[in-house]
Write an enzyme that holds these catalytic residues in place. Sequence first.
Site, PDB file in Angstrom:
ATOM      1  N   CYS A   2      -1.317   2.110  -1.032  1.00  0.00           N
ATOM      2  CA  CYS A   2      -0.804   3.024  -2.053  1.00  0.00           C
ATOM      3  C   CYS A   2       0.674   2.760  -2.353  1.00  0.00           C
ATOM      4  O   CYS A   2       1.413   2.259  -1.514  1.00  0.00           O
ATOM      5  CB  CYS A   2      -0.929   4.501  -1.640  1.00  0.00           C
ATOM      6  SG  CYS A   2      -2.552   4.918  -1.011  1.00  0.00           S
ATOM      7  N   TRP A  76      -4.967   3.518  -3.028  1.00  0.00           N
ATOM      8  CA  TRP A  76      -6.019   2.656  -2.490  1.00  0.00           C
ATOM      9  C   TRP A  76      -6.695   3.505  -1.417  1.00  0.00           C
ATOM     10  O   TRP A  76      -6.095   3.825  -0.390  1.00  0.00           O
ATOM     11  CB  TRP A  76      -5.417   1.390  -1.888  1.00  0.00           C
ATOM     12  CG  TRP A  76      -6.449   0.430  -1.386  1.00  0.00           C
ATOM     13  CD1 TRP A  76      -7.122  -0.495  -2.114  1.00  0.00           C
ATOM     14  CD2 TRP A  76      -6.928   0.291  -0.037  1.00  0.00           C
ATOM     15  NE1 TRP A  76      -7.994  -1.192  -1.320  1.00  0.00           N
ATOM     16  CE2 TRP A  76      -7.901  -0.733  -0.033  1.00  0.00           C
ATOM     17  CE3 TRP A  76      -6.648   0.932   1.173  1.00  0.00           C
ATOM     18  CZ2 TRP A  76      -8.574  -1.137   1.113  1.00  0.00           C
ATOM     19  CZ3 TRP A  76      -7.316   0.536   2.323  1.00  0.00           C
ATOM     20  CH2 TRP A  76      -8.271  -0.490   2.278  1.00  0.00           C
ATOM     21  N   ASN A 102       1.619   7.595   1.676  1.00  0.00           N
ATOM     22  CA  ASN A 102       1.094   6.251   1.882  1.00  0.00           C
ATOM     23  C   ASN A 102       0.977   6.048   3.385  1.00  0.00           C
ATOM     24  O   ASN A 102       1.925   6.332   4.120  1.00  0.00           O
ATOM     25  CB  ASN A 102       2.065   5.223   1.281  1.00  0.00           C
ATOM     26  CG  ASN A 102       1.686   3.803   1.654  1.00  0.00           C
ATOM     27  OD1 ASN A 102       0.507   3.497   1.804  1.00  0.00           O
ATOM     28  ND2 ASN A 102       2.676   2.941   1.818  1.00  0.00           N
ATOM     29  N   GLY A 103      -0.194   5.586   3.849  1.00  0.00           N
ATOM     30  CA  GLY A 103      -0.379   5.371   5.291  1.00  0.00           C
ATOM     31  C   GLY A 103      -1.659   6.037   5.750  1.00  0.00           C
ATOM     32  O   GLY A 103      -2.523   6.384   4.931  1.00  0.00           O
ATOM     33  N   GLU A 510     -11.771 -20.278   3.475  1.00  0.00           N
ATOM     34  CA  GLU A 510     -10.995 -19.785   2.334  1.00  0.00           C
ATOM     35  C   GLU A 510     -11.868 -19.738   1.066  1.00  0.00           C
ATOM     36  O   GLU A 510     -11.803 -18.789   0.285  1.00  0.00           O
ATOM     37  CB  GLU A 510      -9.761 -20.673   2.120  1.00  0.00           C
ATOM     38  CG  GLU A 510      -8.943 -20.381   0.877  1.00  0.00           C
ATOM     39  CD  GLU A 510      -8.371 -18.958   0.786  1.00  0.00           C
ATOM     40  OE1 GLU A 510      -8.429 -18.211   1.771  1.00  0.00           O
ATOM     41  OE2 GLU A 510      -7.887 -18.609  -0.308  1.00  0.00           O
ATOM     42  N   LYS A 514     -12.678 -16.464  -1.091  1.00  0.00           N
ATOM     43  CA  LYS A 514     -12.360 -16.385  -2.524  1.00  0.00           C
ATOM     44  C   LYS A 514     -13.582 -15.966  -3.323  1.00  0.00           C
ATOM     45  O   LYS A 514     -13.506 -15.098  -4.172  1.00  0.00           O
ATOM     46  CB  LYS A 514     -11.831 -17.749  -2.981  1.00  0.00           C
ATOM     47  CG  LYS A 514     -10.765 -17.715  -3.994  1.00  0.00           C
ATOM     48  CD  LYS A 514      -9.352 -17.643  -3.461  1.00  0.00           C
ATOM     49  CE  LYS A 514      -9.057 -16.421  -2.630  1.00  0.00           C
ATOM     50  NZ  LYS A 514      -7.787 -16.446  -1.961  1.00  0.00           N
ATOM     51  N   GLU A 517     -14.615 -12.286  -2.571  1.00  0.00           N
ATOM     52  CA  GLU A 517     -13.579 -11.349  -2.983  1.00  0.00           C
ATOM     53  C   GLU A 517     -13.614 -11.058  -4.483  1.00  0.00           C
ATOM     54  O   GLU A 517     -13.488  -9.911  -4.896  1.00  0.00           O
ATOM     55  CB  GLU A 517     -12.224 -11.961  -2.602  1.00  0.00           C
ATOM     56  CG  GLU A 517     -11.019 -11.149  -2.969  1.00  0.00           C
ATOM     57  CD  GLU A 517      -9.716 -11.828  -2.551  1.00  0.00           C
ATOM     58  OE1 GLU A 517      -9.688 -13.069  -2.442  1.00  0.00           O
ATOM     59  OE2 GLU A 517      -8.728 -11.117  -2.344  1.00  0.00           O
ATOM     60  N   LYS A 633      -3.470  -5.761  -3.671  1.00  0.00           N
ATOM     61  CA  LYS A 633      -2.738  -6.998  -3.418  1.00  0.00           C
ATOM     62  C   LYS A 633      -2.042  -6.958  -2.065  1.00  0.00           C
ATOM     63  O   LYS A 633      -1.950  -7.945  -1.365  1.00  0.00           O
ATOM     64  CB  LYS A 633      -1.725  -7.207  -4.549  1.00  0.00           C
ATOM     65  CG  LYS A 633      -0.930  -8.501  -4.458  1.00  0.00           C
ATOM     66  CD  LYS A 633      -1.816  -9.694  -4.707  1.00  0.00           C
ATOM     67  CE  LYS A 633      -1.098 -11.006  -4.542  1.00  0.00           C
ATOM     68  NZ  LYS A 633      -2.058 -12.108  -4.275  1.00  0.00           N
TER      69      LYS A 633
HETATM   70  O1  M6R Z   1       0.275 -10.633   1.842  1.00  0.00           O
HETATM   71  P1  M6R Z   1      -0.517 -11.316   2.933  1.00  0.00           P
HETATM   72  O2  M6R Z   1      -0.500 -12.800   2.804  1.00  0.00           O
HETATM   73  O3  M6R Z   1      -0.113 -10.859   4.299  1.00  0.00           O
HETATM   74  O4  M6R Z   1      -1.996 -10.813   2.700  1.00  0.00           O
HETATM   75  C1  M6R Z   1      -3.019 -11.136   3.591  1.00  0.00           C
HETATM   76  C2  M6R Z   1      -4.376 -10.872   2.989  1.00  0.00           C
HETATM   77  O5  M6R Z   1      -4.527  -9.516   2.709  1.00  0.00           O
HETATM   78  C3  M6R Z   1      -4.583 -11.677   1.694  1.00  0.00           C
HETATM   79  O6  M6R Z   1      -4.382 -13.027   1.909  1.00  0.00           O
HETATM   80  C4  M6R Z   1      -6.004 -11.465   1.149  1.00  0.00           C
HETATM   81  O7  M6R Z   1      -6.938 -11.975   2.037  1.00  0.00           O
HETATM   82  C5  M6R Z   1      -6.124 -12.093  -0.229  1.00  0.00           C
HETATM   83  N1  M6R Z   1      -6.461 -11.077  -1.189  1.00  0.00           N
HETATM   84  C6  M6R Z   1      -7.138 -13.180  -0.311  1.00  0.00           C
HETATM   85  O8  M6R Z   1      -7.211 -13.720  -1.585  1.00  0.00           O
END
Ligand code: M6R
Length: 638
Positions: A2, A76, A102-103, A510, A514, A517, A633
Amino acid sequence: MCGIVGYIGKSHCKDLVLGGMQRLEYRGYDSAGFVFVNEKAACLSYLKRTGTVANLAKELSVFDEDGFSGIGHTRWATHGVVNEANAHPHFNCKGNIALVHNGIIEEHESLRNELIAQGHKFLSKTDSEVLVHYFSSLFDIYKSVKKATIELVKKIKGAYSIVVLIEELPDQLLVIRHNSPLVLGRQKKGFFVASDVIAFSDKVDEFAFMPEDSIAVINKNSIQLLDFSGKSLLPVWQESNLAFVDVSKDGFEHFMLKEIYEQKKVIDKIVNFYRLVGTDSKLSASDDLGNALKYQLDIEYQDRIWQQLGLSLKTVKNLKKINLIAAGTSWHACKIGQFFFESISNIQTSVYLASEFCYMPFFKEKDSIFIFLSQSGETADTLQALRLVKSHNVPTVVITNVPSSTMVQESSGFLPMQAGPEISVASTKAFSAQQSILFILANRIALELEKITLQEMKSAEEDLFMVSQVLEMAIENYKWEISNGLAEKYSAYDKYIFLGRHISYPMAMEAALKLKEISYIFAQSYPAGELKHGPIALIDETTPVVLFSALDEIIYKKLLSNAQEVKARSGHLVVFAFEGQNELIGLADYAFVLPKVNPLLAPLACTGVMQFFVYEITKRLGRPIDKPRNLAKSVTVE
Ligand code: M6R
C-alpha cells in the site's frame, strides 16, 4: 504494502494528495481512498473506490469541495477481500477519526475481539481497522494525541506506517512509523508525508526520512518528531533535488514492452558506468607504458568501488564467502550470479530466498559478505533479512535501482543498478541490469584477488557489450514470427513446464515466473536433471516443455539427453538454443536460436526474446499486462 500520502498546509490538498497517490500505485492498485477535512462543512469527507487511483480521481473531480489537510491510500489487500469496505481510510465508530495504514498488524484478532466486547462496531475485515478503533478509545481516555499514540504503539505488534486525521484537530496530521517506511517533506506552504519520496519529490524543498519507531505530529507550520517513549527527535532534512521523472510509454503499448526494448541501453550504460578508468588509446599508443599507467588509475577506481560498497580493500582481499539474498526475479538474478562469483572470482557463494532466510539459523562466517538484490530497495522480506544480518555486524551491500530506498539507508554500502524507473510490475530490464552488475562485480573481485588480469577484465566488459547486442538482435529476429502466429499458438496452452540446467536453470525459473505472473497460465520450472525423478509423469502433447540450453559442452550434452527424454514421451518441445547446437535444434518443435556468447552470459542473451515471447502470449489473452491481478510492483509486506 500500500501507498500512503498526506498533506497539511496552506494549499488545497485534493490534487496534491491524488497526484502523490498516482505515483505510489506501484505499491498496490486494487482500491484507493481519500479523506480530508472539508473546509466548507468542517467535517471529514471521504471517498473510497475499488480499482485504480484514476478511477477515484475521476469521481472526485466532480466533487468541488476541498480542504487544507487530507490523506490518501492506495491498497494491496492483505486482510479482507478487495471491496470498498476494506479500502482505506478506516474510521472510528463516531466517524470523526480517519486512519490509513501500510503494513500488517499481528494478533489483530484478539484486539478486535476486545474492542468488540467494549461495544466497537467494525465495518471491514482488515487488520488496519482495529488501529483506528483502539486509537479512538485511547484518545477518549487520555484526551491527548501524543499520550494516546504512545499507548497505542505499546500495544500493537507487526509492521505499520500510519497517518491519522482527527476532525476536532483539523490542523494536525498524526504520523507513526514502525518497520514500514515513511518520509516527510516540507515546502513554504506546508508539509507532506508519504511511503516514498517520489510522491512529492518535485513539490518540496526538503525531505526527511522518519526514523524507525517514531511519531510525527504535523501542523500547518511545524513538525514535532518523537520516539516511541515521547522523547523529542530532530528530523534530518535533506535538500530535495530529486525531480520527479514522469515516465511515459514513449509510444509503446505497454511499459513492459518499452522496458524490454530498453535493455540493450541499460546494459551498455552499466558497463560504461562501472568500467575501468583509462582509455584504450593509452593501451594501443604504448602498450607497456599504457598498461602500467592505466593500472594505477584502476587501483584508484577499484578503491572507489569498494568505498561505495562500504567494504575495505582488506575485506575484499580476504573474502572467502559471498551470500546473495533476494526475492522473485531478483533471486533468479542471484542464482545466475552465483555462477559468476564461483567460476570467475573463485569464491564460494550461497543464495538465499529472503522470505526464508530470517527463519533459518544464522551462522556468522569470518571473511564473508552479504549482498542484497532488490529492484525497489523496499521488498519487506529482503529488508528484514538485511536487518538480521546487520544485527550480527556483518557487511551488508545492496544492489538496487532506487538510491532513496530504505535498503540503501540501512545498508553499509550500495551499487546503483542504473536501469531507470521500471514501471511494469513484471521485472524485465532490472533482471538484465542485475545480471550485468553481478558479472562486473565478480570480475572486479577476481581482479582484486589477481584471479584474472586487467586484459581479462576488459574482455569481460566487451562480452557484456556483445551480449547486449545479441539480446536486442534476438528480439528483432523473432519479433515477426512471434507476433504472427507463434504467440497465438502458444497462448492456447493452459500449462507449461520450463527446464534448465546449471546456469540455465535460473533462467527457466525466471521464464516460468514471468509467464505465470502476467498471463496467469500455470507454469512450473524444474532443473532438467530432476525430470526423471517425478515430473516426467506430466509430459504429454498438451503441456509444452520450454528448455533453455547452455553453452558449456558437458551441460549441453546433459540437456540434450533431457530433451530426448521429453520427445520420447511425445512431449511438445520449445528450445532456446545457440548456433551450432544442431541436435537440440533438430529435436525441437520450435527453436529460438541465438549467436554464441560468453557461456556465463547465455541467460542474459536469451532474456529479451524470452520476455517478448511471454509478453506477446499474454497480449493474445487480453490480460492487463503492466498491472497483473493480485500483484504490486513493490512488495512491502512480509
Ligand atoms: O524490488 P525487488 O527486486 O526486491 O522485488 C522482488 C520481487 O517482488 C520481484 O522481482 C517480482 O518477483 C517481480 N514482479 C517479478 O517480475
